[in-house]
Enzyme design. Structure first.
Site, PDB file in Angstrom:
ATOM      1  N   ARG A  69       0.842  -1.196   0.000  1.00 60.43           N
ATOM      2  CA  ARG A  69       0.000   0.000   0.000  1.00 60.43           C
ATOM      3  C   ARG A  69       0.877   1.246   0.000  1.00 60.43           C
ATOM      4  O   ARG A  69       2.087   1.179   0.216  1.00 60.43           O
ATOM      5  CB  ARG A  69      -0.917   0.003   1.223  1.00 60.43           C
ATOM      6  CG  ARG A  69      -0.163   0.057   2.529  1.00 60.43           C
ATOM      7  CD  ARG A  69      -1.046   0.416   3.705  1.00 60.43           C
ATOM      8  NE  ARG A  69      -0.344   0.253   4.966  1.00 60.43           N
ATOM      9  CZ  ARG A  69       0.554   1.086   5.463  1.00 60.43           C
ATOM     10  NH1 ARG A  69       0.888   2.165   4.776  1.00 60.43           N
ATOM     11  NH2 ARG A  69       1.136   0.857   6.624  1.00 60.43           N
ATOM     12  N   GLY A  70       0.246   2.380  -0.209  1.00 63.22           N
ATOM     13  CA  GLY A  70       0.954   3.640  -0.081  1.00 63.22           C
ATOM     14  C   GLY A  70       1.174   3.988   1.383  1.00 63.22           C
ATOM     15  O   GLY A  70       0.585   3.380   2.279  1.00 63.22           O
ATOM     16  N   GLY A  71       2.018   4.964   1.620  1.00 66.36           N
ATOM     17  CA  GLY A  71       2.206   5.471   2.970  1.00 66.36           C
ATOM     18  C   GLY A  71       3.352   4.833   3.722  1.00 66.36           C
ATOM     19  O   GLY A  71       4.118   4.033   3.188  1.00 66.36           O
ATOM     20  N   LEU A 137      -5.066   6.261   6.551  1.00 66.33           N
ATOM     21  CA  LEU A 137      -5.394   5.772   5.214  1.00 66.33           C
ATOM     22  C   LEU A 137      -4.149   5.215   4.546  1.00 66.33           C
ATOM     23  O   LEU A 137      -3.050   5.748   4.718  1.00 66.33           O
ATOM     24  CB  LEU A 137      -5.944   6.900   4.328  1.00 66.33           C
ATOM     25  CG  LEU A 137      -7.453   7.148   4.328  1.00 66.33           C
ATOM     26  CD1 LEU A 137      -7.883   7.683   5.691  1.00 66.33           C
ATOM     27  CD2 LEU A 137      -7.819   8.136   3.229  1.00 66.33           C
ATOM     28  N   GLY A 138      -4.326   4.162   3.786  1.00 64.89           N
ATOM     29  CA  GLY A 138      -3.264   3.618   2.961  1.00 64.89           C
ATOM     30  C   GLY A 138      -3.878   2.838   1.820  1.00 64.89           C
ATOM     31  O   GLY A 138      -4.600   1.867   2.052  1.00 64.89           O
ATOM     32  N   GLY A 149      -7.077   0.340   2.381  1.00 62.70           N
ATOM     33  CA  GLY A 149      -8.171   1.198   2.811  1.00 62.70           C
ATOM     34  C   GLY A 149      -7.853   2.056   4.012  1.00 62.70           C
ATOM     35  O   GLY A 149      -6.906   2.839   3.996  1.00 62.70           O
ATOM     36  N   LEU A 150      -8.637   1.899   5.097  1.00 63.41           N
ATOM     37  CA  LEU A 150      -8.540   2.793   6.244  1.00 63.41           C
ATOM     38  C   LEU A 150      -8.534   1.996   7.538  1.00 63.41           C
ATOM     39  O   LEU A 150      -8.953   0.837   7.585  1.00 63.41           O
ATOM     40  CB  LEU A 150      -9.708   3.786   6.252  1.00 63.41           C
ATOM     41  CG  LEU A 150     -11.100   3.200   6.528  1.00 63.41           C
ATOM     42  CD1 LEU A 150     -11.456   3.296   8.027  1.00 63.41           C
ATOM     43  CD2 LEU A 150     -12.166   3.895   5.697  1.00 63.41           C
ATOM     44  N   CYS A 167       2.712   6.803  10.635  1.00 60.39           N
ATOM     45  CA  CYS A 167       2.632   7.388   9.301  1.00 60.39           C
ATOM     46  C   CYS A 167       3.842   8.257   8.977  1.00 60.39           C
ATOM     47  O   CYS A 167       3.780   9.161   8.135  1.00 60.39           O
ATOM     48  CB  CYS A 167       1.335   8.172   9.131  1.00 60.39           C
ATOM     49  SG  CYS A 167      -0.143   7.190   9.479  1.00 60.39           S
TER      50      CYS A 167
END
Length: 214
Positions: A69-71, A137-138, A149-150, A167
């Site tokens: 995922r992102g982040g 969120l990611g 998702g979250l 984060c």
């Protein structure tokens, strides 16, 4: 199209759910119904694609998973709602930024139902109350399909967040619904959140798909 919802019972290990998300995303097509999976994870730190090792301080006995995922890094555990959103954003007619905005709005609206004033930050994805973070969120988007998702903190042990820079922000304060409301029934919060997601994206309703993965 309706949004399908799966509410998984019990504490879920991270990696099998992650693999199931990838399989769902890789095998879906233009006719596949969008789904949201609601669950609580066993304790785990997840490190996003942009994650830097220095943000993992003292993981101790909690496993760390490098994910796609992102982040940066975050924590999942009991008492936290994790919502994985598998959406065809092309079919919804939105882009990645609009998807993030809709998810953040759904969290803000859910907390407003508990008379809690929360807000997103343009420079730090997630939702905050008085500068403390209550939701992270990611996301990952592949071929126009979102997954991951979250995570919304409801009534949990926040101590593991002290073992990381949440984060990627050193010293970021974390909070949860239980710090602001006595009404912390996680099933009710989950239902309110799903209703808000279905409204903000928008869908024309919700369809229950059971408590098992596809």
């Amino acid at each position: 199209m309706q949004l399908g919802i799966r509410v998984l019972e019990g504490l879920q290990p991270y990696e099998p759910i992650w693999q199931a998300m990838k399989t769902f995303t890789d095998t879906r097509d233009a006719t596949t119904q969008d789904e949201i999976w609601i669950l609580e994870h066993e304790p785990v730190f997840t490190q996003g694609q942009a994650g830097k090792p220095e943000h993992l301080l003292l993981p101790g006995d909690i496993p760390v998973v490098q994910t796609d995922r992102g982040g940066q890094i975050t924590y999942h555990g009991p008492g936290q709602i994790t919502a994985y959103i598998m959406a065809d954003i092309k079919r919804l007619g939105i882009g990645p930024r609009a998807l993030v905005d809709a998810i953040e709005s759904s969290i803000v609206n859910t907390l407003a139902e508990y008379q809690i004033e929360a807000y997103p930050k343009p420079d730090a994805p997630g939702v905050y109350i008085n500068e403390s973070k209550i939701a992270s969120l990611g996301l990952r988007i592949r071929k126009g399909y979102s997954f991951h998702g979250l995570a919304l903190n409801v009534d949990m042990n926040l101590e593991p967040f002290l073992r990381i820079n949440p984060c990627g922000y050193a010293g970021m304060a974390m909070t949860q619904l239980a710090d602001h409301s006595k009404d912390t029934d996680i099933k009710m919060v989950s239902q309110k959140l799903v209703d808000q997601i279905a409204t903000c994206l928008p869908y024309n309703g919700i369809q229950a798909l059971g408590s098992h993965l596809p």
